[in-house]
Motif scaffolding. Structure first.
Motif, PDB file in Angstrom:
ATOM      1  N   ALA A 141       0.858  -1.197   0.000  1.00 40.21           N
ATOM      2  CA  ALA A 141       0.000   0.000   0.000  1.00 40.21           C
ATOM      3  C   ALA A 141       0.890   1.241   0.000  1.00 40.21           C
ATOM      4  CB  ALA A 141      -0.896   0.002   1.236  1.00 40.21           C
ATOM      5  N   TRP A 142       0.468   2.239  -0.748  1.00 33.65           N
ATOM      6  CA  TRP A 142       1.279   3.466  -0.907  1.00 33.65           C
ATOM      7  C   TRP A 142       1.710   4.011   0.456  1.00 33.65           C
ATOM      8  CZ3 TRP A 142      -1.142   8.504  -3.394  1.00 33.65           C
ATOM      9  CH2 TRP A 142      -0.127   9.400  -3.732  1.00 33.65           C
ATOM     10  N   ARG A 143       0.765   4.061   1.414  1.00 35.10           N
ATOM     11  CA  ARG A 143       1.113   4.649   2.717  1.00 35.10           C
ATOM     12  C   ARG A 143       2.225   3.870   3.410  1.00 35.10           C
ATOM     13  NH1 ARG A 143      -4.316   2.732   4.381  1.00 35.10           N
ATOM     14  NH2 ARG A 143      -3.950   0.704   5.323  1.00 35.10           N
ATOM     15  N   GLU A 144       2.249   2.549   3.198  1.00 32.10           N
ATOM     16  CA  GLU A 144       3.258   1.729   3.869  1.00 32.10           C
ATOM     17  C   GLU A 144       4.600   1.781   3.153  1.00 32.10           C
ATOM     18  OE1 GLU A 144       2.874   0.505   6.750  1.00 32.10           O
ATOM     19  OE2 GLU A 144       0.722   0.903   6.918  1.00 32.10           O
ATOM     20  N   THR A 145       4.674   2.482   2.036  1.00 32.82           N
ATOM     21  CA  THR A 145       5.974   2.627   1.374  1.00 32.82           C
ATOM     22  C   THR A 145       6.797   3.735   2.029  1.00 32.82           C
ATOM     23  OG1 THR A 145       5.221   4.247  -0.278  1.00 32.82           O
ATOM     24  CG2 THR A 145       4.973   1.917  -0.841  1.00 32.82           C
ATOM     25  N   PHE A 146       6.178   4.483   2.954  1.00 26.24           N
ATOM     26  CA  PHE A 146       6.909   5.532   3.656  1.00 26.24           C
ATOM     27  C   PHE A 146       7.432   4.998   4.989  1.00 26.24           C
ATOM     28  CE2 PHE A 146       3.909   7.593   0.850  1.00 26.24           C
ATOM     29  CZ  PHE A 146       4.744   8.466   0.167  1.00 26.24           C
ATOM     30  N   VAL A 147       8.550   5.560   5.444  1.00 28.42           N
ATOM     31  CA  VAL A 147       9.226   4.987   6.604  1.00 28.42           C
ATOM     32  C   VAL A 147       8.351   4.955   7.847  1.00 28.42           C
ATOM     33  CG1 VAL A 147      11.593   5.437   5.855  1.00 28.42           C
ATOM     34  CG2 VAL A 147      10.316   7.242   7.037  1.00 28.42           C
ATOM     35  N   ASP A 148       7.417   5.879   7.981  1.00 29.92           N
ATOM     36  CA  ASP A 148       6.564   5.878   9.177  1.00 29.92           C
ATOM     37  C   ASP A 148       5.172   5.341   8.888  1.00 29.92           C
ATOM     38  OD1 ASP A 148       5.506   7.927   7.674  1.00 29.92           O
ATOM     39  OD2 ASP A 148       4.990   9.145   9.423  1.00 29.92           O
ATOM     40  N   VAL A 402      12.322   9.560   2.359  1.00 33.28           N
ATOM     41  CA  VAL A 402      11.351   8.992   3.298  1.00 33.28           C
ATOM     42  C   VAL A 402      10.634   7.768   2.746  1.00 33.28           C
ATOM     43  CG1 VAL A 402      10.892  11.069   4.635  1.00 33.28           C
ATOM     44  CG2 VAL A 402       9.634  10.690   2.516  1.00 33.28           C
ATOM     45  N   VAL A 403      11.020   7.351   1.541  1.00 31.09           N
ATOM     46  CA  VAL A 403      10.420   6.133   0.997  1.00 31.09           C
ATOM     47  C   VAL A 403      11.304   4.963   1.408  1.00 31.09           C
ATOM     48  CG1 VAL A 403       9.798   4.885  -1.112  1.00 31.09           C
ATOM     49  CG2 VAL A 403       9.343   7.334  -0.936  1.00 31.09           C
ATOM     50  N   ARG A 404      10.658   3.911   1.876  1.00 27.73           N
ATOM     51  CA  ARG A 404      11.415   2.740   2.332  1.00 27.73           C
ATOM     52  C   ARG A 404      12.324   2.234   1.222  1.00 27.73           C
ATOM     53  NH1 ARG A 404       6.778  -1.035   4.107  1.00 27.73           N
ATOM     54  NH2 ARG A 404       8.348  -2.573   3.599  1.00 27.73           N
ATOM     55  N   GLY A 405      13.567   1.957   1.602  1.00 25.62           N
ATOM     56  CA  GLY A 405      14.512   1.442   0.621  1.00 25.62           C
ATOM     57  C   GLY A 405      15.310   2.525  -0.070  1.00 25.62           C
ATOM     58  N   ALA A 406      14.911   3.773   0.044  1.00 28.77           N
ATOM     59  CA  ALA A 406      15.727   4.887  -0.466  1.00 28.77           C
ATOM     60  C   ALA A 406      16.667   5.307   0.666  1.00 28.77           C
ATOM     61  CB  ALA A 406      14.843   6.042  -0.890  1.00 28.77           C
ATOM     62  N   HIS A 407      17.884   5.693   0.315  1.00 28.45           N
ATOM     63  CA  HIS A 407      18.879   5.969   1.361  1.00 28.45           C
ATOM     64  C   HIS A 407      19.512   7.339   1.161  1.00 28.45           C
ATOM     65  CE1 HIS A 407      18.610   1.805   2.589  1.00 28.45           C
ATOM     66  NE2 HIS A 407      18.731   1.458   1.316  1.00 28.45           N
ATOM     67  N   PRO A 408      19.935   7.970   2.257  1.00 28.89           N
ATOM     68  CA  PRO A 408      20.672   9.226   2.094  1.00 28.89           C
ATOM     69  C   PRO A 408      21.971   8.934   1.344  1.00 28.89           C
ATOM     70  CG  PRO A 408      20.060   8.860   4.395  1.00 28.89           C
ATOM     71  CD  PRO A 408      19.792   7.591   3.662  1.00 28.89           C
ATOM     72  N   PRO A 409      22.374   9.796   0.418  1.00 30.32           N
ATOM     73  CA  PRO A 409      23.637   9.561  -0.300  1.00 30.32           C
ATOM     74  C   PRO A 409      24.821   9.687   0.665  1.00 30.32           C
ATOM     75  CG  PRO A 409      22.758  11.727  -0.797  1.00 30.32           C
ATOM     76  CD  PRO A 409      21.723  11.034   0.015  1.00 30.32           C
ATOM     77  N   PRO A 410      25.989   9.175   0.258  1.00 26.73           N
ATOM     78  CA  PRO A 410      27.132   9.156   1.185  1.00 26.73           C
ATOM     79  C   PRO A 410      27.469  10.530   1.772  1.00 26.73           C
ATOM     80  CG  PRO A 410      27.625   7.930  -0.812  1.00 26.73           C
ATOM     81  CD  PRO A 410      26.295   8.548  -1.027  1.00 26.73           C
ATOM     82  N   GLU A 411      27.299  11.590   0.967  1.00 29.23           N
ATOM     83  CA  GLU A 411      27.653  12.931   1.475  1.00 29.23           C
ATOM     84  C   GLU A 411      26.869  13.301   2.717  1.00 29.23           C
ATOM     85  OE1 GLU A 411      26.765  11.990  -1.627  1.00 29.23           O
ATOM     86  OE2 GLU A 411      26.984  13.692  -2.992  1.00 29.23           O
ATOM     87  N   ILE A 412      25.646  12.799   2.829  1.00 27.94           N
ATOM     88  CA  ILE A 412      24.823  13.180   3.988  1.00 27.94           C
ATOM     89  C   ILE A 412      24.449  11.958   4.830  1.00 27.94           C
ATOM     90  CG2 ILE A 412      23.913  15.291   2.930  1.00 27.94           C
ATOM     91  CD1 ILE A 412      21.234  13.638   2.579  1.00 27.94           C
TER      92      ILE A 412
END
Lengths: 536, 284
Positions: A141-148, A402-412
Motif C-alpha cells: 500500500a502506498w502509505r506503507e511505502t513511507f518509513v513511518d 522517506v520512501v522505504r529502501g531509499a537511502h541518504p547519499p554518502p555525502e549526507i
C-alpha cells in the motif's frame, strides 16, 4: 487617384490592416484552450512549493520532464514560491479561479483549509503505487511505502490528520540537525583534522580557535550563528539534559514529552528554571554562546551561512535542508557530525542521545479539490513519491529520503535519523505551544545569558517573572485552542453517528474521533485545573 | 392462466402514473430516495468540516426536512463561523424545541446530547451542573444509544475535573467508576477507562487505580492505533514503577511487537536487555 486623397486612403488601409490583424488574433485565440489546464491537446498540471533552494529547481524540473516523457499528453509546471511570501500566496491561490493542482503542505495549513480545499487521499494511499512496480514495494500500500507508514502523530497535519481522521498529503523528505565542520580550517588552526567527539573537546576546540583568531588578528569564530541556528543547538542540548526530569512529570506514562505536560509540571512546581539539571543546562548554553560570533542572536540564517562559506567560522549547526548549500561549491572539505552531548560534569539529567525515530516526514504535497485534472495530479504525486524519484531527490538535493529502501547519499549519511536513542526531554522555548509567549520571552532574555557581560544568575533573575506569566498565558491559550478543536468535533461526530446507521466504516470513525476528542478534553481540563490550582 | 385486467381497471392506474410522472418532472420537493441522498451528503460534508456544503444540502430538502434534519442543521450551525454566544443561544433554542417535541426519538436524543455539550463546552461561560444533568438524563433515556454511550465519558470529565476541588471528592470518583460497567460498547468502555486512568495519574501519580484502568482500557481495545500503543507503554511504565515486574516485562515485550518505527523502541530494548542481564547474573 489624386495625391490629395492619398492620406485618407493610407489611413483607411491602416485601419483595415489593424482590423484584419485583430480579427486574425481573435480567431487564433479561439483556437487556444478554454482553460489554462489544457494547451495544444496537452493537459497541464501545476505543482507549487516553497523549497526555493539552489538545487531544488533543476530537480523538480527534471522530474517534470521525465513524467512528461512517460505521459506525452501531460505538461507539468512547477511554481516555487519563497517561503516568506508562501502563506500569503497560498491563501490567494485557495480561492483563485485556477489554483495549482498540487500544493505543498505545512506552514500553517489549517484543518479547515485541508477539509475544504484538499482531496482526501485515504482510499488512494491504501492502494499500491504503480511507479514502484518491479521493486519489493510493488504490492505494498502506498502509505506503507513511507518509513513511518504515514502514521504521523497527534499534532502532525502534513500526512494523516488525527483531527479529521483522513490522509491529505504524502511526504518527500525528513529533517535532522547536525554540526558542519570545515576540516581544512580546523587543520590550519589546530594542526589536526580530528573533530571534537564530546562537549569538553568541543569547548576546548572553541577556546583554541578563539586564541588563534586573537593571535593572528583574524575574524574567525568557532561557530557561525544566527538566532534560529543557535536555537537548534540549544534546544537539543536542553532536551537531553532534561530527559530524566521529563520522565518524572510524564502525565500519561507513555515516554513521550509534550509542551503541555511540561507547562503543567511547571505550574505544579515539578520543575523550576533555577534548580537541578535544568539550571545546569543554562550553564552549558552560556558556554556554547561564547563560541559564536558577537551579536549572533541578531543575525539571520543567511548571515551565518555566509560566515561559514567565507571561512570566518570553523563550524555551523544547521539542518539537512542546508546540506546542499553548506556541503557543495566549497574550496574546503566539510565533515558532518552529531551535535555535542551535554557536558559529563552535568550529565545527571541525561538518559542518552536523542532518538530521531519520532521525526515526522515532511515536505508533503496534497491535491487541490478544484484541480482541473485530479487524476493526473494524483498520478504525478505517485511518481514523485516513488522510491526511484525519492532516491533522486536525496541524491540531487542532498535530502533525507522517506520512501522505504531509499537511502541518504554518502555525502549526507551522517544525517540519517538516529534510532538508537532515547525520548527527548522538554524544551524551554515552548516554541509551538499556546500563543508562543514563552518563546518570545526566551528570545528577548537570552542575551542576558550568552552575552559576555551576562551570566546564568543575571539571566535567571530576568527570566523568572516574565517566564511564569508567559507560561500561564500559553496554557490559557492552549486551553482556548483545544476547546475550539473539540467544539468543532461535536458537529463532525453527530454527523458520523447519523451516517453510521448505514455505513459501518462511519461507526468506526465515530469511535476513533470520539476517542481523540475526549482525550483532548482530558488534556484541556487538566490544563485549566492546573491553572486554577497553580502556585501564584 | 392469468388474464389481463379489464380495461376500466387498467384505466384506474392512469391518474397514478400521471401523478408519479409529474412529481418526477417537476423536480421540486425531493422524493424520498433523493432526500436520503441529500441527507447523507450533508452528513458526510459535516463529518469533514464542510459546514457550508452541509447546510446547502439540508436546505435543499425543503418541505421534506424533518425533525432530525433540523437537529442536524443546529449541530452544523453551532460550529459554522463566525461563532458567537448569540449563535449558541439560537442553536440552544432550536434544540430545546426539538427536545420538547419528542425527547425519545432520534432528533430528541441528538438535541439532548447537543444541549449538554453546549452547556459543557460551547458557551463562553459553561454550566457544568446543567451539562452533567443533561448527560445523566440522556443516559437514563437511551443508555445504548451511541451518543448516550459517549455521554458517559463526558460526564466523567465533569466529575473528575471540577476546578472547585484540588482533587475530586470520593463520590465523584465513585460515580465516574460506576459508569464503566454500564457500557456495552467496547470502544466506549476503553475510552472511559482511559479517561479514569489519566485522571488518577494526574492527581495521584502512579498507583494501582491508574494501572487497573490502563489495563481495562487495553482489554476493551482503544479505537486508535497510536492510543493503543501509548496505553501499552503506559501499562509497562506504571507496572514497573509499582514493582509489578512480570506485568511490566510482558507489556514492554508486547509494545515491541506492536509498535512500528517508534522513538521509544531503543529505550525499551535497552531496558529489557538490562533486565535479562540482571536476571542471568542473579542480581535483584
Amino acid at each position: 487617384m489624386t495625391t490629395a486623397r492619398l492620406p485618407a486612403l493610407l489611413g483607411a488601409s491602416l485601419l483595415a490592416g489593424v482590423f484584419l490583424y485583430a480579427t486574425a488574433r481573435l480567431l487564433q485565440r479561439e483556437g487556444e484552450p478554454a482553460s489554462p489546464g489544457e494547451a495544444g491537446g496537452r493537459v497541464t498540471v501545476r505543482l507549487a512549493h516553497y523549497l526555493v533552494y539552489e538545487s531544488h529547481r533543476p530537480y523538480f524540473e527534471s522530474v517534470a520532464r521525465d513524467y512528461e516523457r512517460l505521459h506525452p499528453h501531460v505538461r507539468v509546471e512547477i511554481a516555487d514560491v519563497p517561503i516568506r511570501v508562501w502563506p500569503t500566496w497560498r491563501k490567494t491561490q485557495l480561492d483563485a479561479p485556477d489554483p495549482p493542482d498540487l500544493v505543498q503542505l505545512g506552514q500553517g495549513f489549517t484543518d479547515e483549509q485541508m477539509a475544504l480545499y484538499l482531496l482526501p487521499l485515504g482510499e488512494e494511499v491504501a492502494r499500491p503505487n504503480p511507479y514502484n512496480a518491479g521493486t519489493d514495494l510493488a504490492d505494498v500500500a502506498w502509505r506503507e511505502t513511507f518509513v513511518d507508514g504515514l502514521r504521523g502523530s497527534g499534532d502532525s497535519s502534513e500526512t494523516f490528520n488525527y483531527r479529521l481522521l483522513e490522509y491529505y498529503g504524502v511526504p518527500t523528505y525528513a529533517n535532522t540537525v547536525r554540526l558542519f565542520c570545515n576540516l581544512d580550517l580546523l587543520e590550519k588552526i589546530t594542526g589536526s583534522r580530528n573533530v571534537p567527539e564530546n562537549f569538553e573537546d568541543f569547548i576546548a576546540l572553541g577556546e583554541k580557535i578563539e586564541d588563534y583568531a586573537r593571535r593572528h588578528r583574524l575574524p574567525i569564530t568557532a561557530l557561525a550563528g544566527a538566532e534560529e541556528y543557535a536555537r537548534l543547538l540549544f534546544t537539543q542540548l536542553f532536551q537531553q539534559q532534561s530527559q530524566r526530569v521529563t520522565r518524572t512529570f510524564d502525565l500519561e506514562r507513555n515516554l513521550t514529552q509534550s509542551d503541555r505536560e511540561a507547562a503543567i509540571a511547571f505550574l505544579r512546581g515539578d520543575w523550576r528554571p533555577d534548580t537541578g539539571t535544568v539550571r545546569s543546562a543554562w550553564a552549558a548554553w552560556r558556554t556554547l554562546g561564547r563560541l559564536y560570533q558577537p551579536g549572533f542572536l541578531g543575525a539571520m540564517r543567511d548571515d551565518a551561512g555566509f560566515l561559514f562559506k567565507q571561512q570566518r567560522a570553523v563550524m555551523i549547526v544547521s539542518g539537512s535542508w542546508d546540506a546542499f548549500h553548506l556541503l557543495t561549491d566549497n574550496p574546503f572539505e566539510v565533515s558532518v557530525l552529531p551535535l555535542p552531548n551535554p557536558p559529563v560534569a552535568t550529565s545527571d539529567g541525561r538518559l542518552g542521545p536523542l532518538s530521531e525515530s519520532a521525526l515526522l516526514p515532511s515536505g508533503s504535497f496534497g491535491i487541490m479539490r478544484r484541480s482541473r485534472h485530479p487524476e493526473i495530479a494524483l498520478d504525478f504525486l505517485r511518481f514523485l513519491t516513488s522510491r526511484q524519484i525519492n532516491q533522486r531527490f536525496a541524491d540531487v538535493c542532498l535530502r533525507i529520503p522517506v520512501v522505504r529502501g531509499a537511502h541518504p547519499p554518502p555525502e549526507i549519511a551522517a544525517f540519517a535519523p538516529r534510532e538508537d536513542g532515547y525520548e527527548s526531554g522538554f524544551s524551554p522555548y515552548f516554541q509551538n505551544f499556546g500563543r508562543r509567549a514563552v518563546y518570545r520571552v526566551m528570545q528577548t532574555t537570552l542575551d542576558r545569558l550568552v552575552a559576555p557581560s551576562g551570566s546564568v544568575e543575571a539571566f535567571l533573575a530576568d527570566l523568572e517573572t516574565p517566564f511564569r506569566a508567559a507560561l500561564r498565558d500559553d496554557v490559557q491559550a492552549f486551553a482556548r485552542d483545544s476547546a475550539r478543536t473539540f467544539q468543532r468535533t461535536d458537529s463532525m461526530l453527530v454527523a458520523l453517528q447519523a451516517l453510521a446507521v448505514r455505513e459501518p466504516e462511519a461507526a468506526h470513525r465515530y469511535w476513533r474521533l470520539s476517542e481523540n476528542q475526549s482525550l483532548g478534553e482530558s488534556d484541556h481540563h487538566q490544563a485549566l485545573h492546573a491553572l486554577a490550582w497553580a502556585n501564584p | 392462466m392469468s388474464r389481463a385486467p379489464a380495461l376500466p381497471i387498467r384505466l384506474l392506474a392512469l391518474p397514478a402514473w400521471v401523478g408519479l410522472a409529474a412529481a418526477g418532472w417537476a423536480g421540486e420537493a425531493p422524493t424520498e430516495p433523493g432526500a436520503d441522498a441529500l441527507r447523507r451528503e450533508a452528513w458526510r460534508a459535516a463529518s469533514l468540516l464542510q459546514f457550508d456544503h452541509a447546510l446547502h444540502q439540508l436546505a435543499q430538502l425543503g418541505p421534506a426536512a424533518g425533525r432530525h434534519d433540523r437537529a442536524m442543521r443546529a449541530a452544523v450551525l453551532l460550529n459554522r463561523p463566525p461563532r458567537s454566544d448569540a449563535v449558541v443561544a439560537r442553536v440552544e433554542a432550536e434544540l430545546r424545541e426539538l427536545l420538547a417535541g419528542d425527547p425519545d426519538d432520534e432528533a430528541g436524543l441528538l438535541a439532548a446530547y447537543l444541549l449538554a455539550r453546549t452547556a459543557h463546552v460551547h458557551r463562553t461561560s459553561p454550566d457544568w451542573r446543567e451539562a452533567a444533568d443533561g448527560y445523566r438524563a440522556l443516559r437514563q433515556r437511551a443508555p445504548a444509544h451511541p451518543l448516550a454511550t459517549l455521554a458517559a465519558t463526558k460526564l466523567a470529565l465533569i466529575l473528575l475535573y471540577d476546578p472547585a476541588h484540588r482533587r475530586p471528592p470520593e463520590e465523584a470518583w465513585a460515580e465516574a467508576e460506576a459508569l464503566a460497567p454500564t457500557l456495552a460498547e467496547p470502544a466506549a468502555r476503553a475510552l472511559l477507562h482511559l479517561t479514569l486512568a489519566r485522571a488518577y495519574l494526574y492527581y495521584d501519580g502512579v498507583g494501582d487505580a491508574a494501572l487497573r484502568h490502563l489495563q481495562a482500557a487495553l482489554e476493551a481495545g482503544p479505537s486508535n492505533e497510536n492510543v493503543h500503543v501509548n496505553t501499552r507503554i503506559g501499562v509497562a511504565e506504571t507496572a514497573r514503577e509499582l514493582g509489578r515486574e512480570a506485568l511490566a516485562l510482558d507489556a514492554y515485550a508486547r509494545f515491541l511487537d506492536e509498535a512500528g518505527v517508534d522513538h521509544r523502541r531503543h529505550a525499551v530494548e535497552v531496558l529489557l536487555r538490562e533486565h535479562e542481564a540482571d536476571r542471568r547474573s542473579g542480581r535483584p
